[in-house]
Design a protein around this motif. Sequence first.
Motif: not given
Length: 245
Positions: A70-93
């Motif tokens: 459960v903990a591992l799958l939750a971690a992979y979920w947040w890693l995917a969310v982070a990737g989506a945020l980085w793609i959409s946000a572009g330059e890191l504020p």
Amino acid sequence: RVRRPAPLARAVLLAAIALFACGVATTLPDADLGIRLAGAGLLAQAAWLAHYDVARRTIRMGGVTRYMAVALLAAYWWLAVAGALWISAGELPMAGSTYDAMVHTIFLGFAFSMVFAHAPVIVPAVLGVALPYRRALYGPLVLLHAGLLLRLLGDWWGELTIWQWGGVLDETAILAFLVLAAWSAVSARRARLGRVFFDRARLAADRPAEQHRPAGGLAGNADGRRTAPDRGAGLRPIAVRAGVR
């Protein structure tokens, strides 16, 4: 903790890692492009791990195995969310809600969930301290992800109160996990020492009676004669005469 992947699958993972590294390097000349490439690498790694990790199967089991899955799958979920945020946000504020979400999905959602998942295995292996599984470990795990979700909602809606409550839950989750882990380790050590003491006491009580017989291995009986053990047929009387050995 992953199934043995085929050569093509390993090549895909290496490509995802290389994409992330390339994105990090690209941030020097072009921060916007570099962040987006790195986000694509994070998203690709999360998809690969979610597909090939055995957690997809072990989550059907019980005990510590299910907890780790459960903990591992939750971690992979947040890693995917982070990737989506980085793609959409572009330059890191350097500050703001976007920065907060991009950073904490990695360091809280992914990193701490991985720590929670592997603690029952890593702590005994590295520190030599038993850390038995308890169902209470789900408490800090749920608090961690609930707090991070509230934090992201606060970032999205611009609600400071929700964002603060998310931070409080995350801090509580980490502290609760540390306290619970320490208590479990101490309880396991006390239980082990108690079993050792009990086993020694039982062995002392069960010592053979011949250890308490008089010197020479002879024991007295009801009619005044002493007997010696006969390993073949029990005990036979030995008459003891005065002055005769």
